[in-house]
Design a protein around this motif. Structure first.
Motif, short mmCIF file in Angstrom:
data_model
loop_
_atom_site.label_atom_id
_atom_site.label_comp_id
_atom_site.label_asym_id
_atom_site.label_seq_id
_atom_site.Cartn_x
_atom_site.Cartn_y
_atom_site.Cartn_z
N GLN A 26 87.17 83.66 87.01
CA GLN A 26 88.60 83.91 86.90
C GLN A 26 89.33 82.60 87.16
O GLN A 26 88.95 81.83 88.04
N VAL A 27 90.36 82.34 86.38
CA VAL A 27 91.22 81.19 86.65
C VAL A 27 92.16 81.57 87.79
O VAL A 27 92.92 82.53 87.67
N TYR B 19 86.03 89.29 100.50
CA TYR B 19 86.53 89.06 99.15
C TYR B 19 86.99 87.62 99.10
O TYR B 19 87.98 87.24 99.75
N THR B 20 86.30 86.78 98.35
CA THR B 20 86.55 85.34 98.41
C THR B 20 86.34 84.71 97.05
O THR B 20 85.99 85.40 96.07
N VAL B 21 86.57 83.40 96.97
CA VAL B 21 86.37 82.63 95.74
C VAL B 21 85.42 81.48 96.04
O VAL B 21 85.40 80.93 97.15
N LEU B 22 84.66 81.13 95.03
CA LEU B 22 83.69 80.04 95.14
C LEU B 22 83.80 79.16 93.91
O LEU B 22 84.23 79.60 92.85
N GLY B 23 83.36 77.89 94.07
CA GLY B 23 83.30 77.01 92.91
C GLY B 23 83.90 75.64 93.18
O GLY B 23 84.47 75.38 94.25
N ASP B 24 83.76 74.74 92.20
CA ASP B 24 84.27 73.38 92.34
C ASP B 24 85.78 73.35 92.53
O ASP B 24 86.31 72.46 93.21
N SER B 25 86.48 74.30 91.93
CA SER B 25 87.94 74.33 92.07
C SER B 25 88.34 74.56 93.52
O SER B 25 89.36 74.03 93.98
N VAL B 26 87.55 75.37 94.22
CA VAL B 26 87.82 75.60 95.64
C VAL B 26 87.61 74.31 96.43
O VAL B 26 88.44 73.92 97.27
N ASN B 27 86.50 73.63 96.15
CA ASN B 27 86.22 72.37 96.86
C ASN B 27 87.30 71.33 96.58
O ASN B 27 87.71 70.58 97.48
N LEU B 28 87.76 71.26 95.33
CA LEU B 28 88.79 70.28 94.99
C LEU B 28 90.09 70.56 95.74
O LEU B 28 90.74 69.63 96.24
N VAL C 249 87.14 79.82 89.02
CA VAL C 249 86.37 80.10 90.23
C VAL C 249 85.56 81.37 89.99
O VAL C 249 85.77 82.09 89.01
N VAL C 250 84.65 81.63 90.89
CA VAL C 250 83.95 82.92 90.93
C VAL C 250 84.59 83.72 92.06
O VAL C 250 84.60 83.28 93.21
#
Length: 678
Positions: free
Chosen positions: A419-420, A540-549, A527-528
């Motif tokens: 999901q964006v 309930y959370t989000v994961l991925g490079d966008s989170v790290n950025l 993100v996922v």
């Protein structure tokens, strides 16, 4: 692996079996059976058709007028009439060409001794052929009469409500209509025969009936002629004499009874031969017997499908339950219930037209119970799901969002999906130093006050709080509910939080002697999102490079002296809603591809004039800087610092231009700045 629809089917069948057992037990009760019988009566009334009464069946009735007329005549007398009256009836009907004569009257008592000859004479007339008399299980006609005429049972079965709907054979003896029909009992459906009623007496049979007294009186004259021509106690002589008279009858009288089956019965008050039928609470008993013969001639007997009731109930209730468990929509469930009831009633009516009676109450009760059971199960499932949603999201999103998710749980995808989203991180600057100067209770109060205020802004914008990490907040927008303006919401929350921090700092300075600064990192990307965790605890959370950025951008504020750093992707999503200035083309730690980042300064058109001047001068200097026009860039940064001496970002770039003026970068310089710290 069992599929969801298979699991629902198994559950539906198990519940349907239980419901069918309950319905089966209810079917044994008297009230339940009474309702089924009333439905039978309704179907009988709906399908009644007087036109189906065969033309060759007529009634000769001893009514009130006949009794009065007979009482005034010495040969008939008061009721019960002498046997000569019935002999006279036979004489008239035989001479008129009647095909058969059926007495729905019991002749069980002998005549008075002085009139015993009347019984013998009556026996002779009965013996002329095609004359039938009635008997019951308890009451038999005189032996002399039984030997002369064909005897048939007139036993009927009275249901629990006192209504006659069937004939019930006792042993294998013929019922009266079978004797007249001249067929064996095996030709008819079993020993319990349901009748199809065409019309009540007043609505159909009355048009085919004639008073008995006039016919009997006319027959007395015929009897005298028979006696004058030979032995009136000899059936063969009586038969020949009556046959000769048949040809002499005038046409109008002959047409009434010629080739007709004539039922002789009573209808007058006091004869106690009234019955209740599905069409009328007061019906002459002879109409029941005539109806049975008409059924036999038309092939209209009703066959019971009682043995099919429970299997049908099981099948229909199972389908209803399964559909409820599959669709889970109240309007669909009510529509299915209504459709099922209509189809059962329509099917029962069509079956009745085709000579089958299906007791409808059991399947009706089955589908209604199944429907309400399905509603209850879905309600319980919905309540459980609402509790799950509330428990799952109550900590993360605003109550308004939780309410919408509860109202529309289908919109929620709990499994992980791409999901964006716009992800943000916020953190307090100088938290470590602050914590060393405060007591633990004071520190907890400050952090709680701060987090409460910041969370309120996120919830007001219908964002999702992912987690608290000490004094830091991680959140995101566009999940669990879609939000077309998710990036703008995140930016608005950051600006509102900054404004509120100015007010909070006055309170904190007064109470604790401290001032706080909050920094934000905001990025929009794929993100996922979903439930992630262990069996014991899920978040309930989000994961991925966008989170790290987004996390890196929050930390990157420190060397630039900025408070809200957003990525180019976030800026593109917000359009021109906000005033920003470029910060850098930044390569954060752990990333190879640089990211254009910007400082979020305020809502577009709402910046104070000094800050708008700062934004303009710095942006011009930034453009000169990346065009390798370092002298022009330096001049702009100096002007920006004159307007805003405390602007750290202008100071950073002023120092960079000084270095590049002394040591120009190589020709392949791309302006990327590598951030070495998190």
């Amino acid at each position: 692996m069992i599929k969801p629809w298979q699991k629902s089917l198994r559950k539906s069948l198990a519940l349907s079996l239980a419901l069918s057992a309950i319905v089966g037990l209810l079917g044994l009760t008297k009230p339940f059976r009474s309702v089924d019988l009333k439905i039978f009566d309704t179907l009988t009334r709906l399908t009644a058709d007087p036109a189906r009464i065969p033309d060759n069946i007529v009634l000769v009735l001893i009514d009130e007028a006949s009794m009065k007329q007979g009482a005034d005549h010495p040969e008939l007398g008061r009721w019960p009439w002498s046997r000569n009256a019935f002999s006279a009836l036979i004489a008239t009907l035989k001479a008129s060409g009647a095909r058969a004569i059926v007495f729905d009257i019991l002749f069980s008592e002998p005549s008075a001794p002085e009139k015993i000859d009347n019984d013998d004479r009556f026996a002779a007339y009965l013996g002329t052929g095609n004359v039938f008399i009635a008997r019951t299980e308890q009451v038999r006609p005189l032996d002399s009469l039984s030997q002369s005429a064909t005897v048939g049972h007139v036993d009927v079965h009275t249901d629990t409500d006192g209504v006659i709907r069937r004939l019930r054979r006792t042993g294998r003896d013929q019922l009266l209509f079978e004797a007249v029909h001249q067929t064996s009992p095996s030709r008819f459906p079993g020993d319990d025969i349901l009748l199809r009623f065409y019309a009540p007496y007043a609505g159909g049979w009355q048009k085919r009936s004639y008073p008995a007294a006039a016919l009997a009186l006319g027959g007395l004259t015929l009897m005298k002629q028979v006696a004058a021509s030979g032995d009136e106690f000899d059936p063969r002589h009586v038969d020949r004499a009556l046959a000769q008279m048949t040809a002499k009858n005038p046409p109008d009288q002959a047409d009434r009874f010629r080739d007709k089956i004539v039922f002789v019965g009573t209808i007058a008050a006091g004869t106690y031969d009234t019955k209740a039928s599905p069409l009328s609470p007061v019906e002459p008993g002879v109409v029941i017997q005539a109806t049975a013969l008409a059924n036999g001639l038309n092939g209209d007997f009703i066959s019971s499908l009682r043995l099919a009731v429970l299997p049908l109930t099981f099948l229909l209730s199972g389908l209803i339950l399964w559909s409820h468990l599959l669709f889970k929509k109240i309007h669909v469930e009510l529509a299915l219930l209504l459709l099922s009831v209509v189809l059962i009633l329509l099917g029962g009516w069509l079956l009745f037209l085709c000579h089958w009676w299906l007791p409808l109450l059991s399947p009706l009760c089955g589908v209604v119970m199944a429907s309400f059971t399905g509603l209850a199960l879905n309600y319980a499932e919905e309540a459980r799901r609402k509790r799950e949603i509330t428990g799952m999201f109550g900590r993360f999103v605003s109550p308004k969002v939780v309410d919408r998710l509860v109202e529309n749980p289908e919109s929620l995808e709990l499994g992980g999906r791409e999901q964006v989203c716009t992800v943000f991180f916020s953190d307090l600057a100088g938290f470590t130093d602050m914590s060393e100067r405060m007591t633990p209770p004071e520190l907890v109060r400050v952090i709680n006050d701060y987090l409460d205020e910041m969370t309120r802004f996120v919830f007001d914008a219908e964002g999702t709080i992912d987690k608290y990490i000490g004094d830091a907040i991680m959140g995101f927008f566009n999940a669990p509910e879609p939000q077309a303006d998710h990036a703008a919401r995140a930016c608005a929350v950051a600006l509102a939080s900054q404004d509120r921090m100015g007010e909070l700092n006055e309170e904190f300075m007064e109470k604790y002697g401290i001032r706080l600064a909050v920094r934000f990192g905001i990025h929009t990307g794929t993100v996922v999102v979903g439930q992630i965790g262990s069996r014991r605890r899920m978040d309930y959370t989000v994961l991925g490079d966008s989170v790290n950025l987004a996390s890196r951008l929050e930390g990157a504020n420190k060397p630039y002296g900025t408070n809200i750093m957003i990525s180019e992707a976030t800026l593109q999503e917000t359009g021109d809603r906000f005033s920003v200035r470029p910060i850098d083309l930044l390569r954060v730690k752990g990333k190879l591809k640089p990211v254009r980042v910007f400082e979020l300064m305020g809502h577009n058109g709402r910046l104070a004039p000094p800050r708008e001047t700062l934004r303009t001068l710095f942006t011009e200097g930034f453009n000169y800087y990346h065009s390798r026009q370092f002298a022009e860039a330096r001049a702009k940064f100096e002007l920006a610092l004159q307007a805003f001496p405390s602007d750290t970002l202008s100071t950073v770039y002023l120092e960079r231009t000084r270095v590049y003026l002394e040591n120009p970068p190589p020709q392949n310089w791309d302006g990327v700045y590598v951030l070495k710290d998190k």
